[in-house]
Design a protein around this motif. Structure first.
Motif, PDB file in Angstrom:
ATOM      1  N   LEU A  20      -2.288   6.650   7.276  1.00  0.00           N
ATOM      2  CA  LEU A  20      -2.551   5.263   6.934  1.00  0.00           C
ATOM      3  C   LEU A  20      -2.070   4.322   8.033  1.00  0.00           C
ATOM      4  CD1 LEU A  20      -3.489   3.267   4.698  1.00  0.00           C
ATOM      5  CD2 LEU A  20      -1.133   3.281   3.861  1.00  0.00           C
ATOM      6  N   GLY A  73       8.139   5.764   1.926  1.00  0.00           N
ATOM      7  CA  GLY A  73       7.239   4.682   1.561  1.00  0.00           C
ATOM      8  C   GLY A  73       7.758   3.321   1.978  1.00  0.00           C
ATOM      9  N   VAL A  81      -0.073   8.528  -5.885  1.00  0.00           N
ATOM     10  CA  VAL A  81      -0.849   9.741  -5.600  1.00  0.00           C
ATOM     11  C   VAL A  81      -0.012  10.997  -5.798  1.00  0.00           C
ATOM     12  CG1 VAL A  81      -2.251   8.479  -3.928  1.00  0.00           C
ATOM     13  CG2 VAL A  81      -0.315   9.821  -3.120  1.00  0.00           C
ATOM     14  N   LEU A 132      -0.048  11.294   4.292  1.00  0.00           N
ATOM     15  CA  LEU A 132      -0.818  10.134   3.854  1.00  0.00           C
ATOM     16  C   LEU A 132      -0.322   8.865   4.533  1.00  0.00           C
ATOM     17  CD1 LEU A 132      -2.829   8.772   1.789  1.00  0.00           C
ATOM     18  CD2 LEU A 132      -0.864   8.559   0.271  1.00  0.00           C
ATOM     19  N   VAL A 133       0.990   8.683   4.572  1.00  0.00           N
ATOM     20  CA  VAL A 133       1.569   7.471   5.143  1.00  0.00           C
ATOM     21  C   VAL A 133       1.317   7.400   6.646  1.00  0.00           C
ATOM     22  CG1 VAL A 133       3.763   6.374   5.702  1.00  0.00           C
ATOM     23  CG2 VAL A 133       3.302   7.096   3.371  1.00  0.00           C
ATOM     24  N   ILE A 184       0.835  -1.207   0.000  1.00  0.00           N
ATOM     25  CA  ILE A 184       0.000   0.000   0.000  1.00  0.00           C
ATOM     26  C   ILE A 184       0.868   1.255   0.000  1.00  0.00           C
ATOM     27  CG2 ILE A 184      -1.641   1.344   1.370  1.00  0.00           C
ATOM     28  CD1 ILE A 184      -2.855  -1.345   2.269  1.00  0.00           C
ATOM     29  N   ALA A 185       1.932   1.234   0.821  1.00  0.00           N
ATOM     30  CA  ALA A 185       2.805   2.412   0.885  1.00  0.00           C
ATOM     31  C   ALA A 185       3.508   2.655  -0.441  1.00  0.00           C
ATOM     32  CB  ALA A 185       3.839   2.226   2.000  1.00  0.00           C
ATOM     33  N   THR A 197       5.945   6.537  -9.759  1.00  0.00           N
ATOM     34  CA  THR A 197       4.844   5.578  -9.732  1.00  0.00           C
ATOM     35  C   THR A 197       5.312   4.216 -10.220  1.00  0.00           C
ATOM     36  OG1 THR A 197       3.203   7.328 -10.106  1.00  0.00           O
ATOM     37  CG2 THR A 197       2.542   5.072 -10.626  1.00  0.00           C
ATOM     38  N   TYR A 202       2.668  13.293   0.957  1.00  0.00           N
ATOM     39  CA  TYR A 202       2.851  11.843   1.035  1.00  0.00           C
ATOM     40  C   TYR A 202       3.137  11.393   2.468  1.00  0.00           C
ATOM     41  CZ  TYR A 202       4.487   7.160  -0.055  1.00  0.00           C
ATOM     42  OH  TYR A 202       4.641   5.799  -0.091  1.00  0.00           O
ATOM     43  N   GLY A 236       1.050   3.675  -3.037  1.00  0.00           N
ATOM     44  CA  GLY A 236       0.602   5.028  -2.713  1.00  0.00           C
ATOM     45  C   GLY A 236       1.453   6.115  -3.338  1.00  0.00           C
TER      46      GLY A 236
END
Length: 737
Positions: free
Chosen positions: A541, A605, A292, A537-538, A285-286, A299, A534, A289
């Protein structure tokens, strides 16, 4: 989840020949697909939406002859003034002619006509234009370019080809095998069995082989950056070994508890396998992610690594049980094979608890360390926070850039050319900028050129502006701009922004700034802007995922704060060594410089996923014991006592695998390997195995508090195997095996 995986593990052992056959067929098939469909990798780190990329797109459309890769051949005569002599001029003309006839070259520019001869007439620069981009230059064309000038060198001249045409895929050689060898030694020491160590390593290698083969098979339809396969290899190896280690370790404990191999495998996959699936999911997922951030090459790197991690998880929960079925009790040290079940264990074929373990020897290091940490929890927490805070201080000076030839290994062609250009002309000539002026007509472009030139020449930090080079239709012109400072210098970045500001709004034409230096600045700034988003987000999460697993509010918050400490300290150490040059010789770094621009976001990540691995494997045992009646303090000690040895081995393995990449010459891969290795060390040994038990001891019962309404709302993922325990009790009551 635990019950489902329990059944999967038993089924894989029962049909072990079929499982192994299917994986071997998949490996061979993917290998064949990789051989047939493997496409080239790219060293292009540009991105859409930046001015430098818009300029390149415009050149490809309006001035294709100038849109290909460029090379710069630096020439140094034996003595000052020699290039001004007829003999020196003849040498240069011969080199220009030789460069023009290179395979793939459109032509070369005479330095006497371009004014690219140093004032002391000892140095000259020959520009070579290639028809294709840097990624389209073949190995044969690159080799021919590197070998140019043999006749001139025989006359005492130094000829150093350089430029973006030398960009090539970093090679993965034999040095990283050192990391794999160290990992194997750690496995042997941990298990005390060559069979267990070899089988765990084999399992991981099959997984990484399948993952890498699949990635290369897809490279024909996706644009892989040159660093994406190396990152995927790095992560696939590390997590593949670790995940197999966790399941094998639990299987051995179950065997020593007196369980049959089939039951031992089922329970190992149901308990440790549940943690593997969750830990792998957080890494995936990380990494996924990263999409994004909306940066294409990042990516691709994230998805490539996520793919290999996914394969590693699948291999661990399917192939590993099959291999364990063949190994049987040989995964145990010889002295323990056929030993009597430990006190309190159920005889083979009986129904032991799902979490059954070897009788607790509380004199082990894990238990002693846990008791010491929890007894001195306040000083331990303060010392940990202070130490990590001090390590993080250099991160405040962190600068990001794409690497230039000035940080290439000493002795490499790119570095030799860069140093020669700097010696003869100054650092600005190694990072020349290109200004693209485009109008609707040749008259508009021609009329605007004097003002554009004047504005650029008046910008602070500009050393020189070359005469314009016009496209055949006259509507597009190129201006080469020479800065006074090097490509990654802060002053050069300021100058780029000043130039863009000064030429913005000139009537009748579009003025765009590009070139390798401008591209690096644009990419670095976009990545720096995306970093806080990011990170948020991490962290968010991690809180949500751990709340789901541990059914607690304070445990996830504590885990997220620990992750931030890990990231800050890792950034600080990496900046101190790779940017500031402190102890740079220890990692074989020739020249310090800014960190590669995508390293911080990539590091966040990856470390997030790995940090959650250790959090789950340690804290899930604490929760398991707390739920089944232990006090919070005793549960913390039990979790550390049972998990310390395995987590220590897992961390050492990851550090070994990542550390093996530090020996590569490529500065990007070197910095990635180092940062990941040091990040794992900090997170495993300082944060998870020291600060976490101290904080858990301090929180006591409050660590496991969760509002009732939230308890009802959250689904039960059963990482600890409570559902499996109930399922096995029902089977035992019914007399079912």
């Amino acid at each position: 989840m635990a019950t489902l995986l329990y059944r999967l593990g038993r089924g894989a052992l029962r049909r072990r020949r079929l499982v192994i056959t299917l994986w071997l067929v998949a490996l061979i098939g993917l290998g064949g697909a990789a051989a047939l469909f493997r496409g080239p990798t790219s060293s292009d780190f540009t991105m859409r939406g930046t001015e430098s990329q818009e300029a390149l797109d415009l050149l490809a459309k309006e001035f294709p002859a100038a849109s290909g890769a460029t090379g710069t051949i630096a020439v140094k005569a034996p003595a000052d003034g020699q290039l001004g002599t007829p003999q020196g001029q003849a040498v240069i003309r011969e080199l220009v002619q030789e460069a023009s006839s290179l395979p793939g070259a459109v032509g070369a520019v005479d330095p006497f006509q371009a004014g690219a001869v140093s004032p002391n007439a000892r140095y000259a620069l020959i520009q070579v234009q290639f028809s294709g981009g840097a990624d389209e230059v073949t190995d044969e064309q690159r080799e021919a370019y590197e070998e140019i000038g043999a006749r001139a060198e025989s006359q005492g001249y130094q000829v150093a080809p350089g430029g973006e045409v030398l960009n090539a895929e970093p090679e993965v050689g034999s040095t990283e095998a050192i990391g794999v060898l160290v990992a194997l030694i750690v496995l042997v020491v941990t298990f005390g069995s060559l069979v267990a160590a070899g089988m765990t390593m084999l399992n991981a290698l099959i997984g990484v082989g399948a993952g890498m083969a699949g990635l290369f098979a897809l490279s024909a339809v996706i644009d892989l950056t040159s660093t994406a396969p190396i990152l995927a290899l790095m992560l696939g190896l590390a997590v593949g070994i670790d995940y197999s280690l966790f399941i094998t370790s639990r299987y051995r404990q179950n065997l020593l508890s007196g369980l049959t191999p089939e039951e031992a495998v089922g329970r190992a996959v149901g308990t440790a396998g549940s943690a593997v699936v969750f830990a792998g999911a957080t890494v995936v997922i990380a990494l996924a992610g990263l999409a994004v951030v909306n940066i294409p090459f990042l990516t691709v790197m994230g998805l490539a690594a996520a793919g290999t991690v996914t394969v590693a998880v699948l291999v661990a929960i399917t192939l590993q049980p099959a291999l364990l079925g063949f190994a049987g009790q040989r995964v145990l040290p010889r002295k323990l094979r056929g030993a009597t079940p430990v006190d309190g264990a159920t005889p083979a074929g009986g129904s032991a608890p799902a979490g059954a373990d070897v009788a607790e020897d509380r004199s082990g290091f894990g238990f002693r360390w846990a008791r010491w940490v929890t007894r001195l929890r306040i000083p331990v927490i303060l010392a940990g926070l202070l130490g990590l805070g001090l390590l993080a201080v250099p991160a405040t000076d962190m600068r990001l850039a794409l690497p230039d030839a000035g940080t290439a290994p000493v002795g490499s062609p790119a570095r030799t050319s860069n140093d020669l250009i700097t010696e003869g002309f100054g650092p600005g000539f190694t990072g020349r900028l290109v200004v693209v002026v485009s109008g609707d007509s040749a008259e508009q472009t021609t009329a605007a050129l004097p003002r554009v030139t004047q504005e650029i020449q008046g910008t602070e930090g500009v050393l020189a502006v070359a005469p314009p080079q016009l496209a055949p239709d006259g509507r597009t012109a190129l201006l080469a701009v020479i800065p006074k400072t090097g490509p990654t210098d802060q002053a050069t970045e300021t100058m780029v922004h000043d130039i863009r500001g000064s030429v913005d709004g000139i009537d009748g034409v579009d003025v765009l700034l590009t070139g390798v230096t401008a591209i690096g600045i644009d990419v670095s700034e976009k990545l720096a802007d995306a970093l806080p988003v990011y990170l948020l987000l991490v962290v968010g999460l991690s809180v949500l995922l751990l709340m789901l697993v541990f059914r607690s509010i304070l445990v996830p918050v504590k885990a997220a704060l620990g992750f931030l400490l890990t990231v800050a300290a890792t950034f600080g150490i990496t900046v101190a060594i790779f940017q500031q040059g402190t102890l740079a010789d220890l990692v074989g770094l020739d020249t310090p410089g800014p960190l590669v621009s995508f390293l911080p976001i990539l590091l966040i990540g990856i470390l997030f996923g790995l940090a959650m691995d250790y959090e789950v494997f340690l804290v899930s045992r604490m929760r398991e014991d707390f739920v089944h009646g232990d006090t919070a303090a005793q549960a913390t000690i039990n979790g550390m006592g049972h998990g310390a040895r395995v987590v220590t081995a897992a961390a050492l393995i990851m550090m070994s695998v990542f550390g093996g990449f530090v020996f590569l010459d490529d500065p990007i891969i070197k910095s990635m390997g180092f940062a990941l290795a040091i990040g794992v060390a900090i997170d495993a040994f300082v944060v998870r195995m020291t600060i976490v038990p101290a904080v858990m001891s301090l929180l006591g019962d409050k660590a496991w508090w969760l509002p009732r309404w939230l308890q009802r709302a959250l689904p039960n993922v059963d990482i600890e195997g409570e559902g499996l325990r109930a399922h096995l009790d029902e089977k035992a009551a019914a007399g079912v095996r």
